[in-house]
Design an enzyme around this catalytic site. Structure first.
Site, PDB file in Angstrom:
ATOM      1  CB  VAL A   1      -1.014   0.029   1.334  1.00 54.03           C
ATOM      2  CG1 VAL A   1      -1.644   1.393   1.286  1.00 54.03           C
ATOM      3  CG2 VAL A   1      -1.911  -1.314   1.380  1.00 54.03           C
ATOM      4  CG  ASP A   2       4.562   3.314   2.494  1.00 53.52           C
ATOM      5  OD1 ASP A   2       4.085   4.317   2.446  1.00 53.52           O
ATOM      6  OD2 ASP A   2       5.710   2.904   3.307  1.00 53.52           O
TER       7      ASP A   2
HETATM    8  P1  ADP Z   1       1.882  -4.199   5.678  1.00 51.36           P
HETATM    9  O1  ADP Z   1       3.187  -4.043   5.598  1.00 51.36           O
HETATM   10  O2  ADP Z   1       1.052  -3.441   6.909  1.00 51.36           O
HETATM   11  O3  ADP Z   1       1.526  -5.739   5.872  1.00 51.36           O
HETATM   12  P2  ADP Z   1       1.115  -4.063   3.035  1.00 51.36           P
HETATM   13  O4  ADP Z   1       0.695  -2.686   2.086  1.00 51.36           O
HETATM   14  O5  ADP Z   1       2.173  -4.950   2.475  1.00 51.36           O
HETATM   15  O6  ADP Z   1       1.127  -3.657   4.348  1.00 51.36           O
HETATM   16  O7  ADP Z   1      -0.366  -4.958   3.049  1.00 51.36           O
HETATM   17  C1  ADP Z   1      -1.599  -4.650   3.700  1.00 51.36           C
HETATM   18  C2  ADP Z   1      -2.752  -5.306   2.809  1.00 51.36           C
HETATM   19  O8  ADP Z   1      -2.993  -4.368   1.822  1.00 51.36           O
HETATM   20  C3  ADP Z   1      -2.445  -6.536   2.240  1.00 51.36           C
HETATM   21  O9  ADP Z   1      -3.581  -7.361   2.479  1.00 51.36           O
HETATM   22  C4  ADP Z   1      -2.333  -6.292   0.994  1.00 51.36           C
HETATM   23  O10 ADP Z   1      -2.812  -7.362  -0.157  1.00 51.36           O
HETATM   24  C5  ADP Z   1      -2.923  -5.295   0.555  1.00 51.36           C
HETATM   25  N1  ADP Z   1      -2.510  -4.200  -0.665  1.00 51.36           N
HETATM   26  C6  ADP Z   1      -1.429  -4.107  -1.265  1.00 51.36           C
HETATM   27  N2  ADP Z   1      -1.516  -3.208  -2.256  1.00 51.36           N
HETATM   28  C7  ADP Z   1      -2.607  -2.469  -1.917  1.00 51.36           C
HETATM   29  C8  ADP Z   1      -3.463  -1.547  -2.671  1.00 51.36           C
HETATM   30  N3  ADP Z   1      -2.814  -0.554  -3.566  1.00 51.36           N
HETATM   31  N4  ADP Z   1      -4.651  -1.272  -2.099  1.00 51.36           N
HETATM   32  C9  ADP Z   1      -5.277  -1.799  -1.225  1.00 51.36           C
HETATM   33  N5  ADP Z   1      -4.576  -2.849  -0.447  1.00 51.36           N
HETATM   34  C10 ADP Z   1      -3.406  -3.135  -0.948  1.00 51.36           C
END
Ligand code: ADP
Length: 174
Positions: free
Chosen positions: A36-37
């Site tokens: 997400v980041d």
């Molecule tokens: P963390 O490091 O907190 O685990 P992540 O970003 O790796 O955060 O993942 C958190 C959740 O968001 C996961 O379920 C992942 O599949 C999901 N995710 C990844 N990219 C996106 C996106 N662009 N929009 C929404 N959810 C996402």
């Protein structure tokens, strides 16, 4: 006035959502990462990173602690703010559930400070940080349902079928 927010489930990419505030599953550096980041910084543009750098140069010199939340501009995203929160890395040895609940609570507290009425969350910690999806969904839904806030609508934006199913089940159960 504080009430309990309506819960909405959406399928897809949080950077495509419109809301007053989008929540970023950040890491404590606040300087970007994967998942997400990465998507938020890529689509939101350099203004977000510039504000994150300023936070690191000021109050958050050591980074944003796990379970806390802080807001920046949303740059080019279709939102007014991004609320960055740092989820816990899942651990088999230690129960970090309270830290994960804190991410949702603190994000809503920051949203209240900003005056945001609609907030979109990803499934915090369930990606790179390894939290089991069903339990991540349980904590997300229970915490948002149990938090007093002026936010009127919370959307959980679920990136795949597994996440969507887990949240849908939990919303029905809770
Ligand atoms: P963390 O490091 O907190 O685990 P992540 O970003 O790796 O955060 O993942 C958190 C959740 O968001 C996961 O379920 C992942 O599949 C999901 N995710 C990844 N990219 C996106 C996106 N662009 N929009 C929404 N959810 C996402």
């Amino acid at each position: 006035m504080t009430t309990r927010p309506d819960l909405v489930l959406a399928f897809g990419d949080i950077t495509e959502q419109h809301a007053d505030a989008l929540v970023n599953a950040a890491n404590s550096s606040l300087l970007g990462g994967g998942g997400v980041d990465g998507a938020i910084h890529r689509k939101g543009g350099p203004e977000i990173l510039a504000e994150c750098r300023a936070l690191r140069a000021g109050h958050y010199g050591k980074g944003l602690p796990t379970g806390q939340a802080v807001a920046t501009t949303a740059g080019r995203l279709d939102a007014r703010w991004v609320i960055h929160t740092v989820g816990p890395v899942w651990s088999r040895e230690e129960d970090r559930s309270e830290q994960l609940a804190s991410c949702y609570r603190e994000s809503l507290r920051v949203a209240d400070e900003l005056g945001a009425r609609t907030v979109a969350f990803p499934a915090i910690s369930t990606g790179i940080y390894g939290w089991p999806m069903d339990d991540g969904a349980r904590i997300a839904v229970e915490t948002v349902r149990g938090t007093e806030t002026a936010v009127e609508e919370v959307t959980f934006v679920l990136f795949d079928e597994e996440a969507y199913r887990a949240f849908a089940k939990r919303v029905r159960l809770t």
